[in-house]
Scaffold this motif. Structure first.
Motif, PDB file in Angstrom:
ATOM      1  N   PHE A 270     -10.453   4.511  -9.055  1.00  0.00           N
ATOM      2  CA  PHE A 270     -10.122   5.684  -8.260  1.00  0.00           C
ATOM      3  C   PHE A 270     -10.910   5.626  -6.970  1.00  0.00           C
ATOM      4  O   PHE A 270     -11.848   6.368  -6.740  1.00  0.00           O
ATOM      5  CB  PHE A 270     -10.453   6.953  -9.042  1.00  0.00           C
ATOM      6  N   GLN A 271     -10.525   4.732  -6.106  1.00  0.00           N
ATOM      7  CA  GLN A 271     -11.317   4.463  -4.923  1.00  0.00           C
ATOM      8  C   GLN A 271     -10.400   4.003  -3.789  1.00  0.00           C
ATOM      9  O   GLN A 271     -10.069   2.843  -3.654  1.00  0.00           O
ATOM     10  CB  GLN A 271     -12.335   3.359  -5.267  1.00  0.00           C
ATOM     11  N   ILE A 272      -9.939   4.971  -2.995  1.00  0.00           N
ATOM     12  CA  ILE A 272      -9.125   4.621  -1.836  1.00  0.00           C
ATOM     13  C   ILE A 272     -10.060   4.520  -0.634  1.00  0.00           C
ATOM     14  O   ILE A 272     -10.732   5.483  -0.280  1.00  0.00           O
ATOM     15  CB  ILE A 272      -8.047   5.695  -1.571  1.00  0.00           C
ATOM     16  N   GLU A 273     -10.095   3.346  -0.037  1.00  0.00           N
ATOM     17  CA  GLU A 273     -11.016   3.138   1.077  1.00  0.00           C
ATOM     18  C   GLU A 273     -10.622   3.982   2.290  1.00  0.00           C
ATOM     19  O   GLU A 273      -9.460   4.330   2.466  1.00  0.00           O
ATOM     20  CB  GLU A 273     -11.039   1.657   1.474  1.00  0.00           C
TER      21      GLU A 273
ATOM     22  N   ARG B 125      -1.398  -3.074  -1.799  1.00  0.00           N
ATOM     23  CA  ARG B 125      -1.734  -1.978  -2.711  1.00  0.00           C
ATOM     24  C   ARG B 125      -0.621  -1.750  -3.732  1.00  0.00           C
ATOM     25  O   ARG B 125       0.550  -2.002  -3.472  1.00  0.00           O
ATOM     26  CB  ARG B 125      -1.994  -0.696  -1.915  1.00  0.00           C
ATOM     27  N   CYS B 126      -1.006  -1.276  -4.905  1.00  0.00           N
ATOM     28  CA  CYS B 126      -0.070  -1.014  -6.000  1.00  0.00           C
ATOM     29  C   CYS B 126       0.679   0.296  -5.737  1.00  0.00           C
ATOM     30  O   CYS B 126       0.063   1.301  -5.415  1.00  0.00           O
ATOM     31  CB  CYS B 126      -0.879  -0.936  -7.291  1.00  0.00           C
ATOM     32  N   PRO B 127       2.018   0.289  -5.880  1.00  0.00           N
ATOM     33  CA  PRO B 127       2.797   1.509  -5.632  1.00  0.00           C
ATOM     34  C   PRO B 127       2.554   2.587  -6.686  1.00  0.00           C
ATOM     35  O   PRO B 127       3.022   3.711  -6.525  1.00  0.00           O
ATOM     36  CB  PRO B 127       4.254   1.029  -5.702  1.00  0.00           C
ATOM     37  N   ILE B 128       1.861   2.260  -7.756  1.00  0.00           N
ATOM     38  CA  ILE B 128       1.576   3.262  -8.784  1.00  0.00           C
ATOM     39  C   ILE B 128       0.212   3.919  -8.542  1.00  0.00           C
ATOM     40  O   ILE B 128       0.110   5.139  -8.481  1.00  0.00           O
ATOM     41  CB  ILE B 128       1.652   2.657 -10.211  1.00  0.00           C
ATOM     42  N   CYS B 129      -0.837   3.117  -8.376  1.00  0.00           N
ATOM     43  CA  CYS B 129      -2.187   3.689  -8.268  1.00  0.00           C
ATOM     44  C   CYS B 129      -2.711   3.722  -6.828  1.00  0.00           C
ATOM     45  O   CYS B 129      -3.752   4.310  -6.564  1.00  0.00           O
ATOM     46  CB  CYS B 129      -3.171   2.923  -9.162  1.00  0.00           C
ATOM     47  N   PHE B 130      -2.014   3.036  -5.901  1.00  0.00           N
ATOM     48  CA  PHE B 130      -2.377   3.011  -4.474  1.00  0.00           C
ATOM     49  C   PHE B 130      -3.688   2.309  -4.176  1.00  0.00           C
ATOM     50  O   PHE B 130      -4.135   2.295  -3.035  1.00  0.00           O
ATOM     51  CB  PHE B 130      -2.353   4.422  -3.857  1.00  0.00           C
ATOM     52  N   ASP B 131      -4.304   1.730  -5.178  1.00  0.00           N
ATOM     53  CA  ASP B 131      -5.483   0.913  -4.929  1.00  0.00           C
ATOM     54  C   ASP B 131      -4.994  -0.534  -4.696  1.00  0.00           C
ATOM     55  O   ASP B 131      -3.817  -0.830  -4.867  1.00  0.00           O
ATOM     56  CB  ASP B 131      -6.426   0.981  -6.141  1.00  0.00           C
TER      57      ASP B 131
ATOM     58  N   SER C 252      -1.241  -5.068 -13.449  1.00  0.00           N
ATOM     59  CA  SER C 252      -0.805  -5.328 -14.810  1.00  0.00           C
ATOM     60  C   SER C 252      -0.886  -4.059 -15.676  1.00  0.00           C
ATOM     61  O   SER C 252       0.069  -3.692 -16.363  1.00  0.00           O
ATOM     62  CB  SER C 252      -1.667  -6.443 -15.405  1.00  0.00           C
ATOM     63  N   LEU C 253      -2.006  -3.382 -15.619  1.00  0.00           N
ATOM     64  CA  LEU C 253      -2.176  -2.183 -16.443  1.00  0.00           C
ATOM     65  C   LEU C 253      -1.225  -1.067 -16.035  1.00  0.00           C
ATOM     66  O   LEU C 253      -0.641  -0.397 -16.884  1.00  0.00           O
ATOM     67  CB  LEU C 253      -3.623  -1.675 -16.353  1.00  0.00           C
ATOM     68  N   CYS C 254      -1.069  -0.878 -14.727  1.00  0.00           N
ATOM     69  CA  CYS C 254      -0.213   0.206 -14.226  1.00  0.00           C
ATOM     70  C   CYS C 254       1.235   0.022 -14.683  1.00  0.00           C
ATOM     71  O   CYS C 254       1.860   0.972 -15.173  1.00  0.00           O
ATOM     72  CB  CYS C 254      -0.259   0.258 -12.699  1.00  0.00           C
TER      73      CYS C 254
END
Ligand SMILES: [Zn+2]
Ligand SMILES: [Zn+2]
Ligand SMILES: [Zn+2]
Ligand SMILES: [Zn+2]
Lengths: 105, 105
Positions: free
Chosen positions: B3-6, B24-30, B46-48
């Motif tokens: 949970f770390q958006i720069e 960036r991942c379209p699910i978690c945005f990281d 992979s997890l998302c």
């Protein structure tokens, strides 16, 4: 497939070199053009890998068996290559427009 | 999945924004973490994507039918994300520390 290897990155952008290298095709060394990913997770220009497979049914990088049917488009790499090249040009220009770079020894 | 958006890129690096967004991942945005590519050529951590598929067997971006067996590692994106983050940090630091070009070594 174009025979156009761009000049080295200016010194201030040397840290982008590995990103630049990853966006190039291991066959033609130009930026990936219509990227195709193999099952072994290696990427090539569509034309480069198809030409290669017509000669030998294996991955040019790791020698895993590969057929044309296994190939899958990796479109994000096309977008990355395009956007990276544009950014690279802007950054290089900014680098050169401002104070002149003294030649390195 | 962190949970770390720069923070935003500094103004001098705004041209790298689209490259940043693509990694960036379209699910978690990281930044993508163990990237998996679908048959429809979309990429997720992979997890998302596994978590999403346990709920619904379709691509979160384009709604194409997707199963876990269709997923393929897209390792080059992991390398790109890692190298891009390192470069980004160096460039930001250079941007803040001193004028764009400073003699090195
Ligand atoms: Zn090529
Ligand atoms: Zn391979
Ligand atoms: Zn994710
Ligand atoms: Zn999709």
């Amino acid at each position: 497939m174009a025979f156009q290897i761009e000049a080295d990155l200016p010194p201030g952008l040397a840290c982008l070199k590995s990103v630049d290298a990853l966006l190039r095709c291991p066959i033609c060394f130009d930026y990936l053009n219509i990227s195709m990913i193999t099952k072994c997770s290696h990427n090539f220009c569509s034309l480069c890998i198809r030409k290669f497979l017509s000669y030998k049914l294996q991955c040019p990088v790791c020698n895993t068996q590969v057929t044309e049917q296994d190939l899958r488009n990796n479109r994000i790499l096309d977008d990355l290559a395009t956007n990276f090249q544009a950014a690279r040009q802007k950054l290089s220009k900014a680098n050169f427009d401002s104070p002149p770079i003294s030649p390195k020894t």
